[in-house]
Motif scaffolding. Structure first.
Motif, mmCIF file in Angstrom:
data_model
loop_
_atom_site.group_PDB
_atom_site.id
_atom_site.type_symbol
_atom_site.label_atom_id
_atom_site.label_comp_id
_atom_site.label_asym_id
_atom_site.label_seq_id
_atom_site.Cartn_x
_atom_site.Cartn_y
_atom_site.Cartn_z
ATOM 1 N N LEU A 16 0.745 -1.342 0.192
ATOM 2 C CA LEU A 16 -0.052 0.070 -0.018
ATOM 3 C C LEU A 16 0.799 1.198 0.029
ATOM 4 O O LEU A 16 1.931 1.382 0.916
ATOM 5 N N LYS A 17 0.573 2.289 -0.739
ATOM 6 C CA LYS A 17 1.162 3.378 -0.724
ATOM 7 C C LYS A 17 -0.146 4.562 -0.977
ATOM 8 O O LYS A 17 -1.047 4.317 -1.688
ATOM 9 N N LEU A 18 0.198 5.630 -0.219
ATOM 10 C CA LEU A 18 -0.800 6.642 -0.232
ATOM 11 C C LEU A 18 -0.215 7.918 -0.974
ATOM 12 O O LEU A 18 0.669 8.426 -0.156
ATOM 13 N N MET A 19 -0.624 8.408 -1.887
ATOM 14 C CA MET A 19 -0.221 9.517 -2.684
ATOM 15 C C MET A 19 -1.061 10.552 -2.402
ATOM 16 O O MET A 19 -2.368 10.934 -2.811
ATOM 17 N N VAL A 20 -0.973 11.669 -1.438
ATOM 18 C CA VAL A 20 -1.798 12.790 -1.132
ATOM 19 C C VAL A 20 -1.304 14.125 -1.703
ATOM 20 O O VAL A 20 -0.077 14.655 -1.450
ATOM 21 N N LEU A 21 -2.192 14.473 -2.846
ATOM 22 C CA LEU A 21 -1.797 15.967 -3.139
ATOM 23 C C LEU A 21 -1.650 17.120 -2.010
ATOM 24 O O LEU A 21 -2.463 16.836 -1.017
ATOM 25 N N ASP A 22 -1.187 18.124 -2.388
ATOM 26 C CA ASP A 22 -1.047 19.078 -1.335
ATOM 27 C C ASP A 22 -2.405 19.661 -1.165
ATOM 28 O O ASP A 22 -2.803 20.207 0.216
ATOM 29 N N LYS A 85 3.000 -1.225 -6.619
ATOM 30 C CA LYS A 85 2.252 -0.643 -5.515
ATOM 31 C C LYS A 85 0.902 -0.459 -5.703
ATOM 32 O O LYS A 85 0.444 -0.495 -6.791
ATOM 33 N N ASP A 86 0.172 -0.874 -4.541
ATOM 34 C CA ASP A 86 -1.299 -0.397 -4.780
ATOM 35 C C ASP A 86 -1.444 1.112 -4.367
ATOM 36 O O ASP A 86 -1.461 1.315 -3.112
ATOM 37 N N LEU A 87 -1.759 1.970 -5.271
ATOM 38 C CA LEU A 87 -1.515 3.415 -5.117
ATOM 39 C C LEU A 87 -2.732 3.856 -4.892
ATOM 40 O O LEU A 87 -3.845 3.801 -5.637
ATOM 41 N N PHE A 88 -3.160 4.761 -3.922
ATOM 42 C CA PHE A 88 -4.246 5.418 -3.634
ATOM 43 C C PHE A 88 -3.798 6.798 -3.400
ATOM 44 O O PHE A 88 -3.083 7.415 -2.779
ATOM 45 N N ILE A 89 -4.557 7.618 -4.379
ATOM 46 C CA ILE A 89 -4.334 8.956 -4.497
ATOM 47 C C ILE A 89 -5.514 9.821 -4.258
ATOM 48 O O ILE A 89 -6.489 9.772 -4.542
ATOM 49 N N LEU A 90 -5.312 10.760 -3.369
ATOM 50 C CA LEU A 90 -6.174 11.643 -2.569
ATOM 51 C C LEU A 90 -5.838 12.920 -3.027
ATOM 52 O O LEU A 90 -4.921 13.584 -3.014
ATOM 53 N N VAL A 91 -6.967 13.491 -3.471
ATOM 54 C CA VAL A 91 -7.004 15.061 -3.937
ATOM 55 C C VAL A 91 -8.400 15.807 -3.487
ATOM 56 O O VAL A 91 -9.534 15.130 -3.414
ATOM 57 N N ASP A 92 -8.304 16.910 -3.048
ATOM 58 C CA ASP A 92 -9.470 17.629 -2.804
ATOM 59 C C ASP A 92 -9.362 18.815 -3.891
ATOM 60 O O ASP A 92 -8.731 19.959 -3.860
ATOM 61 N N VAL A 93 -10.449 18.745 -4.643
ATOM 62 C CA VAL A 93 -10.543 19.654 -5.856
ATOM 63 C C VAL A 93 -11.132 21.249 -5.526
ATOM 64 O O VAL A 93 -11.099 22.052 -6.177
ATOM 65 N N CYS A 94 -11.501 21.235 -4.225
ATOM 66 C CA CYS A 94 -11.999 22.216 -3.846
ATOM 67 C C CYS A 94 -11.232 23.335 -2.833
ATOM 68 O O CYS A 94 -11.768 24.267 -2.373
ATOM 69 N N ASN A 95 -10.109 22.784 -2.961
ATOM 70 C CA ASN A 95 -9.266 23.604 -1.933
ATOM 71 C C ASN A 95 -8.641 24.859 -2.855
ATOM 72 O O ASN A 95 -7.655 24.627 -3.428
ATOM 73 N N HIS A 96 -9.247 26.035 -2.467
ATOM 74 C CA HIS A 96 -8.926 27.242 -3.229
ATOM 75 C C HIS A 96 -7.679 27.993 -2.579
ATOM 76 O O HIS A 96 -7.361 29.148 -2.785
ATOM 77 N N SER A 97 -7.310 27.443 -1.377
ATOM 78 C CA SER A 97 -6.400 28.088 -0.568
ATOM 79 C C SER A 97 -4.874 28.157 -1.172
ATOM 80 O O SER A 97 -4.081 28.930 -0.930
#
Length: 396
Positions: A16-22, A85-97
């Motif tokens: 498992l790998k967790l790829m977290v965008l900013d 790897k079993d890659l999980f990519i996490l993104v929040d498209v609403c983060n305007h900051s």
């Protein structure tokens, strides 16, 4: 985590790998902490087996970056191997900051920018990951799910595009219309809700609620949210009501047809506690108007529960409405960006979804049925039982 026994004899798909965008850094770090805790506590007899290589780690976060040139163009750079790897990519498209420099100007990142960064990191894996799973809590362009004129179908195209890029599973929460999965019906699409987390947050903050049909009504602010209200009310044993939005379809203001009036359909609400449940607060105008009408109908308390709190017009209208006694609490999840100012408001409560999201990732990494974690009925009824017995609910 629910049903931990299901994991004991299940093989992981791949490390498992967790790829977290900013855009989702805060949520991603909490999810990572829960994953580390889960797997260190898990009683699995086969962790020394080669199939469990990399199973118990102190950190599952994948190292990468998404820098930009001064022209505004961007790219994704991977700092470690993704092969196998079993890659999980996490993104929040609403983060305007988040911002970036372009031609000497400061630009705030839009949903389009976040979606493009998501595609960049997928492209950077170059087909080497064993499996790619995208976690996009707020569905990109989810409100543009159907045509009502000569317009684009952005959400359907985005889902189809990600599938064509090699995404095996797509995880979202409270999709505006989950039928968007029909754009790629052979690809994995899981849509989760926050009913349990809403219940938990509400019962923690309110000590004198009576959860039955005589004291609680769950309200849908429009016909689109009626399914949510019906499910929630049936689980907690409450009554249901609905508002019908009359819109002026002859004009468009802010990209949508303005609401002319809210018409209530339901039983007498005088003296009762009201829970309004919906997928999001956008500007919040219609939610405040709904709450105002409920208080005018002599509702005792009004609690607003939405999965996403965007507050696109700021918080001043909510501050004023709260001071006027229009509503009592606003509960949103932490699945999307919330302005720091919101977290300080006396009327705000957070429904933390990080533990639930970690459970989803853990079960999916083992290729187990999502039904185990997606049906919260028993857990909601259990927490209500504890609440009615004046017992501690923080660890449920």
């Amino acid at each position: 985590m629910p049903h931990l026994d299901k994991l004991k004899n299940a093989l992981p798909v791949a490390p498992l790998k967790l790829m977290v965008l900013d855009s989702a850094a805060e949520l991603g770090n909490k999810v990572n902490d829960y994953l580390v805790d889960y797997r260190h506590r898990e009683k699995n007899a086969y962790t020394d087996d080669p199939a469990f290589q990399g199973y118990v780690e102190d950190d599952y976060l994948f190292r990468f970056s998404t820098p930009r040139f001064n022209s505004g163009e961007g790219k994704a750079i991977l700092a470690e191997t993704v092969r196998g790897k079993d890659l999980f990519i996490l993104v929040d498209v609403c983060n305007h900051s988040l911002t970036y420099q372009m031609q000497g100007y400061v630009n705030h990142m839009s949903p389009d920018d976040h979606y493009q960064d998501l595609k960049r990191v997928i492209a950077a894996t170059n087909g080497k990951a064993h499996r790619i799973n995208v976690i996009m809590p707020f569905l990109y362009e989810g409100r543009q799910h159907r045509r009502s004129g000569r317009e684009s179908l952005d959400c359907a195209y985005a889902f189809e595009e990600l599938t064509n890029m090699g995404v095996s599973n797509f995880i979202t929460f409270d999709a505006h219309d989950p039928r968007i999965q029909n754009a790629a019906p052979l690809s994995g699409f899981d849509n989760f809700t926050a009913h349990y987390q809403f219940t938990r947050a509400l019962l923690r903050s309110e000590k004198d609620l009576v959860l039955d049909k005589d004291h609680i009504i769950v309200i849908s602010p429009d016909e689109g949210a009626l399914d949510r209200a019906i499910y929630f009310s049936s689980v907690i044993g409450a009554d249901t009501g609905m508002f019908y939005k009359r819109r002026d379809y002859s004009t468009i203001v802010g990209g949508k047809n303005p609401i002319v009036a809210h018409e209530f359909l339901g039983n007498n609400i005088e003296g009762k506690d009201i829970i309004i449940i919906d997928d999001m607060i956008s500007s919040g105008d219609s939610m405040i108007d709904t709450s105002r009408q409920l208080k005018a109908m002599k509702a005792k308390h009004v609690f607003i529960c939405t999965t996403f709190g965007l507050f696109t017009n700021g918080l001043s209208a909510f501050d004023k409405a709260y001071e006027e006694g229009v509503f009592d609490k606003v509960i949103t999840t932490n699945l999307s960006y919330r302005p720091p100012e919101l977290l300080t408001k006396p009327y705000y409560m957070e429904a933390d979804m990080s533990k639930f999201l970690a459970s989803i990732i853990n079960f999916m990494n083992h290729d187990l049925s999502m039904e185990i974690v997606s049906t919260p009925t028993e857990r909601i009824q259990r927490i209500i039982e504890l609440y009615n017995d004046d017992m501690e609910i923080y660890q449920v």
